[in-house]
Design an enzyme around this catalytic site. Structure first.
Site, PDB file in Angstrom:
ATOM      1  N   SER A   1      10.782  95.681  30.444  1.00 12.06           N
ATOM      2  CA  SER A   1      10.820  94.414  31.185  1.00 12.06           C
ATOM      3  C   SER A   1       9.606  94.303  32.099  1.00 12.06           C
ATOM      4  CB  SER A   1      12.077  94.353  32.057  1.00 12.06           C
ATOM      5  OG  SER A   1      12.019  93.229  32.928  1.00 12.06           O
TER       6      SER A   1
ATOM      7  N   TYR B   1      17.253  98.514  38.204  1.00  7.31           N
ATOM      8  CA  TYR B   1      16.851  97.954  36.896  1.00  7.31           C
ATOM      9  C   TYR B   1      15.358  98.189  36.661  1.00  7.31           C
ATOM     10  CZ  TYR B   1      16.200  94.403  33.191  1.00  7.31           C
ATOM     11  OH  TYR B   1      15.888  93.742  32.025  1.00  7.31           O
TER      12      TYR B   1
HETATM   13  P1  NAD Z   1      22.269  89.863  26.629  1.00  8.40           P
HETATM   14  O1  NAD Z   1      23.174  90.179  27.769  1.00  8.40           O
HETATM   15  O2  NAD Z   1      22.293  88.507  26.019  1.00  8.40           O
HETATM   16  O3  NAD Z   1      22.476  90.939  25.475  1.00  8.40           O
HETATM   17  C1  NAD Z   1      22.604  92.297  25.746  1.00  8.40           C
HETATM   18  C2  NAD Z   1      23.567  92.897  24.748  1.00  8.40           C
HETATM   19  O4  NAD Z   1      23.671  94.300  24.992  1.00  8.40           O
HETATM   20  C3  NAD Z   1      24.986  92.323  24.820  1.00  8.40           C
HETATM   21  O5  NAD Z   1      25.386  91.901  23.540  1.00  8.40           O
HETATM   22  C4  NAD Z   1      25.827  93.513  25.302  1.00  8.40           C
HETATM   23  O6  NAD Z   1      27.146  93.516  24.783  1.00  8.40           O
HETATM   24  C5  NAD Z   1      25.016  94.675  24.783  1.00  8.40           C
HETATM   25  N1  NAD Z   1      25.315  95.921  25.481  1.00  8.40           N
HETATM   26  C6  NAD Z   1      25.507  96.098  26.818  1.00  8.40           C
HETATM   27  N2  NAD Z   1      25.817  97.386  27.061  1.00  8.40           N
HETATM   28  C7  NAD Z   1      25.808  98.027  25.866  1.00  8.40           C
HETATM   29  C8  NAD Z   1      26.067  99.370  25.467  1.00  8.40           C
HETATM   30  N3  NAD Z   1      26.394 100.305  26.373  1.00  8.40           N
HETATM   31  N4  NAD Z   1      25.975  99.675  24.151  1.00  8.40           N
HETATM   32  C9  NAD Z   1      25.658  98.732  23.237  1.00  8.40           C
HETATM   33  N5  NAD Z   1      25.418  97.447  23.559  1.00  8.40           N
HETATM   34  C10 NAD Z   1      25.497  97.096  24.859  1.00  8.40           C
HETATM   35  O7  NAD Z   1      20.797  90.219  27.165  1.00  8.40           O
HETATM   36  P2  NAD Z   1      19.329  89.864  26.638  1.00  8.40           P
HETATM   37  O8  NAD Z   1      18.695  88.988  27.642  1.00  8.40           O
HETATM   38  O9  NAD Z   1      19.327  89.505  25.204  1.00  8.40           O
HETATM   39  O10 NAD Z   1      18.663  91.298  26.848  1.00  8.40           O
HETATM   40  C11 NAD Z   1      18.242  92.125  25.801  1.00  8.40           C
HETATM   41  C12 NAD Z   1      17.311  93.187  26.366  1.00  8.40           C
HETATM   42  O11 NAD Z   1      16.139  92.547  26.903  1.00  8.40           O
HETATM   43  C13 NAD Z   1      17.895  94.002  27.508  1.00  8.40           C
HETATM   44  O12 NAD Z   1      17.473  95.348  27.392  1.00  8.40           O
HETATM   45  C14 NAD Z   1      17.280  93.360  28.739  1.00  8.40           C
HETATM   46  O13 NAD Z   1      17.249  94.241  29.831  1.00  8.40           O
HETATM   47  C15 NAD Z   1      15.925  93.006  28.221  1.00  8.40           C
HETATM   48  N6  NAD Z   1      15.223  91.959  28.969  1.00  8.40           N
HETATM   49  C16 NAD Z   1      15.740  90.705  29.067  1.00  8.40           C
HETATM   50  C17 NAD Z   1      15.037  89.740  29.773  1.00  8.40           C
HETATM   51  C18 NAD Z   1      15.532  88.335  29.938  1.00  8.40           C
HETATM   52  O14 NAD Z   1      14.950  87.599  30.730  1.00  8.40           O
HETATM   53  N7  NAD Z   1      16.549  87.920  29.216  1.00  8.40           N
HETATM   54  C19 NAD Z   1      13.826  90.074  30.393  1.00  8.40           C
HETATM   55  C20 NAD Z   1      13.335  91.366  30.270  1.00  8.40           C
HETATM   56  C21 NAD Z   1      14.044  92.304  29.546  1.00  8.40           C
END
Ligand code: NAD
Length: 250
Positions: A141, A156
């Site tokens: 991130s 985080y």
């Molecule tokens: P999201 O919440 O839509 O999806 C995350 C998924 O991970 C969910 O389906 C959840 O059930 C699953 N999950 C949570 N804990 C878990 C576990 N212990 N085992 C297996 N699955 C698990 O989030 P997103 O925005 O799609 O995020 C995806 C990735 O991108 C994450 O690592 C997040 O930190 C990273 N990220 C997101 C953003 C953003 O702005 N959305 C920015 C930077 C990084």
């Protein structure tokens, strides 16, 4: 001919309907890959897999549980014979200030983001090494690079910075076996990870800090993951690729 024709890909945390993982699964499948969607809820994982087309697999796997990671990978290797691509996408975040991070907050955020990335990688590395081929894409991130400032708290940022260190060290160790390891650093992307906790004021101030003037789309991140998963990036390893609309230019 698709960029991932004949390839088998595992994407963790890919059941969330508007999430980055689901978008990657769709894009990888459209490029010819067979995809396994791993997530906490088995029905949601299966539904997401069915949604991207026939032949894809949805499995329950809590990435914090080492045995569950090993078991999911054993199931996939048994039915596919090989795995070419792993995207460590599962992640959670919490909007806490430094003094409000309780031990349970630290454990939850570090475990899913960092420990889960280690466990899933450890489950697949022996297979990739044996095949002398593989691409691992870790989702970090912009919070790791600039010390938060969007939504997630310091724990985080620390977890995602840990993902960057792990990525680079794995890249160095696995390169002789032709297994590449790279990280993607998304900026502010419109998904459900903030779970309705992003206030309109926070939203406006985040947007003000993005030169491109908009939140990213899940597909913006998926395209970058596709590049790193495919042979287009054959000589790229140990890199961190920014997908942030200019919110961190360094
Ligand atoms: P999201 O919440 O839509 O999806 C995350 C998924 O991970 C969910 O389906 C959840 O059930 C699953 N999950 C949570 N804990 C878990 C576990 N212990 N085992 C297996 N699955 C698990 O989030 P997103 O925005 O799609 O995020 C995806 C990735 O991108 C994450 O690592 C997040 O930190 C990273 N990220 C997101 C953003 C953003 O702005 N959305 C920015 C930077 C990084």
């Amino acid at each position: 001919m698709g960029l991932l024709e004949g390839k088998f890909a595992v994407i963790t945390g890919a059941a969330s309907p508007r999430g980055l993982g689901k978008s990657m699964a769709q894009m990888f499948a459209a490029q010819g890959a067979t995809v396994a969607i791993l997530d906490l809820d088995p029905a949601a994982a299966r539904a997401a897999a069915a949604d991207i087309g026939p032949g894809h697999i949805g499995l329950a796997c809590n990435v914090v549980d080492k045995e569950a990671c090993d078991k999911a990978v054993a199931t996939l290797v048994e039915s596919w014979g090989r795995v070419d691509i792993l995207v460590n996408n599962a992640g959670i975040t919490q909007p806490l200030k430094i003094m409000d991070i309780a031990p349970a907050n630290y454990d939850a955020v570090l475990d899913v983001n960092l420990r889960g990335t280690l466990y899933m990688s450890q489950a697949l590395i022996p297979h990739m090494r044996a095949n002398k081929s593989g691409s691992i894409v870790n989702i970090s991130s912009v919070s790791a690079q600039r010390g938060g400032g969007i939504f997630g708290g310091p724990h985080y940022s620390a977890a995602k910075a840990g993902v960057l260190g792990l990525t680079k060290a794995m890249a160095r160790e696995l390169a002789p076996d032709n297994v590449r390891v790279n990280a993607v650093c998304p900026g502010f992307i419109a998904t459900d990870i903030t779970a309705g906790k992003l206030t309109p004021e926070m939203h406006a101030s985040v947007l003000a800090g993005i030169p491109m003037g908009r939140a990213g789309e899940a597909s913006d991140v998926a395209g970058c993951a596709l590049f790193l998963a495919s042979s287009l990036s054959a000589y790229v390893t140990g890199s961190e690729v920014d997908v942030n609309g200019g919110s961190l230019i360094h």
